[in-house]
Each structure stands twice: as C-alpha cells, then as structure tokens.
Design a protein around this motif. Sequence first.
Motif, PDB file in Angstrom:
ATOM      1  N   VAL A  48      13.997 -17.482  -3.472  1.00 56.09           N
ATOM      2  CA  VAL A  48      12.877 -17.255  -4.428  1.00 56.09           C
ATOM      3  C   VAL A  48      13.664 -16.484  -5.662  1.00 56.09           C
ATOM      4  O   VAL A  48      14.621 -16.132  -5.584  1.00 56.09           O
ATOM      5  CB  VAL A  48      11.769 -16.574  -3.678  1.00 56.09           C
ATOM      6  N   GLN A  49      12.734 -16.485  -6.744  1.00 57.62           N
ATOM      7  CA  GLN A  49      13.375 -15.842  -7.867  1.00 57.62           C
ATOM      8  C   GLN A  49      12.425 -14.855  -8.433  1.00 57.62           C
ATOM      9  O   GLN A  49      10.933 -15.075  -8.279  1.00 57.62           O
ATOM     10  CB  GLN A  49      13.565 -16.898  -8.763  1.00 57.62           C
ATOM     11  N   ASP A  50      12.809 -13.622  -8.999  1.00 54.43           N
ATOM     12  CA  ASP A  50      11.982 -12.778  -9.849  1.00 54.43           C
ATOM     13  C   ASP A  50      12.808 -12.170 -11.098  1.00 54.43           C
ATOM     14  O   ASP A  50      13.669 -11.512 -10.904  1.00 54.43           O
ATOM     15  CB  ASP A  50      11.802 -11.612  -9.079  1.00 54.43           C
ATOM     16  N   ILE A  94       7.929 -14.457  -1.800  1.00 55.78           N
ATOM     17  CA  ILE A  94       7.933 -13.383  -2.630  1.00 55.78           C
ATOM     18  C   ILE A  94       6.610 -12.803  -3.488  1.00 55.78           C
ATOM     19  O   ILE A  94       5.658 -13.586  -3.594  1.00 55.78           O
ATOM     20  CB  ILE A  94       9.067 -13.404  -3.586  1.00 55.78           C
ATOM     21  N   ASN A  95       6.458 -11.414  -3.232  1.00 54.31           N
ATOM     22  CA  ASN A  95       5.056 -10.922  -3.940  1.00 54.31           C
ATOM     23  C   ASN A  95       5.792  -9.943  -5.229  1.00 54.31           C
ATOM     24  O   ASN A  95       6.280  -8.913  -4.976  1.00 54.31           O
ATOM     25  CB  ASN A  95       4.326  -9.842  -3.272  1.00 54.31           C
ATOM     26  N   LYS A  99       6.625  -6.212  -5.380  1.00 58.78           N
ATOM     27  CA  LYS A  99       8.084  -6.152  -5.165  1.00 58.78           C
ATOM     28  C   LYS A  99       8.267  -6.120  -3.719  1.00 58.78           C
ATOM     29  O   LYS A  99       8.968  -5.481  -2.982  1.00 58.78           O
ATOM     30  CB  LYS A  99       8.745  -4.974  -5.651  1.00 58.78           C
ATOM     31  N   LEU A 100       7.830  -7.061  -2.867  1.00 59.88           N
ATOM     32  CA  LEU A 100       7.875  -7.514  -1.605  1.00 59.88           C
ATOM     33  C   LEU A 100       8.454  -8.770  -1.253  1.00 59.88           C
ATOM     34  O   LEU A 100       8.230  -9.768  -1.878  1.00 59.88           O
ATOM     35  CB  LEU A 100       6.671  -7.154  -0.642  1.00 59.88           C
ATOM     36  N   LEU A 101       9.218  -9.044  -0.181  1.00 57.98           N
ATOM     37  CA  LEU A 101       9.703 -10.144   0.595  1.00 57.98           C
ATOM     38  C   LEU A 101       9.281 -10.299   1.821  1.00 57.98           C
ATOM     39  O   LEU A 101       9.248  -9.283   2.578  1.00 57.98           O
ATOM     40  CB  LEU A 101      11.290 -10.122   0.450  1.00 57.98           C
ATOM     41  N   SER A 343      13.734 -23.277 -12.928  1.00 62.28           N
ATOM     42  CA  SER A 343      13.785 -21.803 -13.623  1.00 62.28           C
ATOM     43  C   SER A 343      14.002 -22.057 -14.992  1.00 62.28           C
ATOM     44  O   SER A 343      14.581 -22.910 -15.507  1.00 62.28           O
ATOM     45  CB  SER A 343      15.404 -21.218 -12.799  1.00 62.28           C
ATOM     46  N   GLU A 344      13.581 -21.055 -15.635  1.00 66.17           N
ATOM     47  CA  GLU A 344      13.473 -20.939 -17.294  1.00 66.17           C
ATOM     48  C   GLU A 344      15.283 -20.636 -17.556  1.00 66.17           C
ATOM     49  O   GLU A 344      15.506 -20.881 -18.608  1.00 66.17           O
ATOM     50  CB  GLU A 344      12.796 -20.006 -17.765  1.00 66.17           C
TER      51      GLU A 344
END
Length: 344
Positions: A48-50, A94-95, A99-101, A343-344
């Motif tokens: 996942v990505q943040d 992901i949240n 900021k949780l996985l 993804s950007e």
Amino acid sequence: MKLLIGGYTKKKSTGIYELPLTRAKNGLEMQMGPAKEVIKVGGPTYFVQDGKLIFTINNAGAKGGISSFELIDGKYQEKDSYLTAGSSPAYIGINQKKKLLYTANYHTAILAVFSFDNDGKLTFLDSVTHTADSLGPCPEQADGPHPHFFDQTPQGNLVSCDLGNDCIDFYSFKNNKLHHLAKYQNEPGFGTRHIVFSTDGNYFYDVGELSSKINLVKFDETNWQFTSIATYSTIPDDYSDHNGAAAIKISHDGKFIYTSNRGHDTITVFAVNDDHTLQLRQRISTFGEFPRDFNWDKDEKYVVATNQNSDNATLYTRDAENGCLTPVQKNIFVPEGTRVLFSE
C-alpha cells in the motif's frame, strides 16, 4: 501517472516494479511502458502507499513481515522493517488518517495492527490469532484457519476474511487493543477471501476463493445482525476445471462489482441493482494465466490486471455507464505480478 506492480520473487522477479502510463501514439488512450525494478524486496505480494511511503509485505527467507520504503530523490530507500520468524503476511491494509496498517497472515493465522510515522517507522500495536473453529471440508482448509484479508469497515471497525474457517470476523480497535465484535459464517467450503461494502454501508459482498462465489449479505454494523441475500458464481456454470476467485472491487459509485478468476483467467463484471442484488454484465479474459489482482486509477477509467503465472499485465478502459472493460494493451512483461497499484 504510473503503475507499481509486485508479487512473488520465486522465479524472475526481484521486487516491486514501476511502469509508466503515458498517452498512446494515437492520442486517444493510455499505454503502459516497460517495467523497471524500483524496490528490491522479497515477495511483495501486497503493498500500500501513503504519499512517498510504500508499505509492503516482505518475505525475507526464514523471516517474514512488512517493510517501509520512502521515495527520496527519485529512488526508494528502505526506512524500517518488522520481521518475525516464519511466513510473511498475505495482505496489508492502510488507514492514512490514523497512520495505521493492518496485516493478515494466511499461514500463521495472525491478524496484526501497526502504526507508522512520517518517516516510515513501524510500531507493532496488537494482534490476535485465529483458531480452528469452523474449518471447511476442502483440502486447503484442513490445516487450519487462513485469514486472507484485514481492513476497515464503513463505520471504522476492522474486518477479516478467513479462508480456512469460511467466516468473516469483525473487531473494534480502541486504546491500541483489538476486541472481537461479531462473526458471519459462510457456507462450508466457501473459502472466504476478500470483501467489499456497498456505498450505504448496509450490505457487503464477500468472495470465496474455493467456491468461486460472491455472497451478498445485508448487515447491521450497530447491532451485528446478518442476513444472507444471494450467492453468485464468478465463473460459468459449465466450467469444470480448477478456479480460485481472488480480488473483488466495487466502483466508487457502488454500481459495479468486479472479481478476478485464477484458472478461468478472467475478470467478471456484475452490475449492482437498486436492491443490491447482482446481474452478470461481462466476463473478459485477462490474456494471461492466474490473475490474482487488478486495480484502477482514481477516476476508474483505466484498469490493469496482472497475471502471476504468465508474467504479464493487461490494460483496459472501463465504461462508467455499463461497467464493461475493453482491452487496449496486452502482454506487458511484469514478472510474477500479484498486486497492482496506480500511483501519481
């Protein structure tokens, strides 16, 4: 715009690959460019990505777990890892706000919650381990529980799908502790794998890997009441060879459901009726073997499916009116792909 694709690293792959998505020569559609490795890591079968951070499953030989990478000056650098002895998880959710996985480990039956900071540092918070409470009759279920999904519900609780126990478990997460809230039991041999929710939050659709079915369930997330409405096959009735249903997605407008079929090697498209029941709209080839995952861009105009066994990806356009997919590019080389992320 670009694509990130990862998967197993048992044969040709060495990690996560990036593919550019650019305007085609005809100026009408997009096209995928060649795959380039951007993160070297073992078995990134889900990630996942943040922003500039990537959180990925990491199969590190005798140990397994998750790792974080940050994009710095155009290159991904490893920031942190949480590894334990044994197998790596099968899923990571992901949240971004909290900021949780969330991880689900198919082999060890452990569900875990982690926090992360802006630098990608990982902190283990809590975990639960599923037990063999309602194992199904299939050979894949005989050796115990197999949670394959762990993520958020519409009201901010957590939900897991357990292939071994044919069930869906709901948890609260308060004060950094997991607490079991409720369980929904699928039919024996269903092989519960992944789940999506209706836009109103009152229904869910869970896909069974072993049964190649979708179960539509009405549920009350306040009183934890469940009513099974209908079940739908993801493959044709006359298909008798092995198939394992895998990913399930619902469009942002709630009007269409998509599932991938490993064996039949297709994506099945269902229209969602006003009463939340499903109507088959399309079954379309993924033009490869064993499509575990597929995904779309933020506007849901383009869809990419990855074929794990044939080392290729396929690009489609999506019609928002009828939900159907049209292939525009095939046979893009990506080794052992099981996860795709725009993804950007």
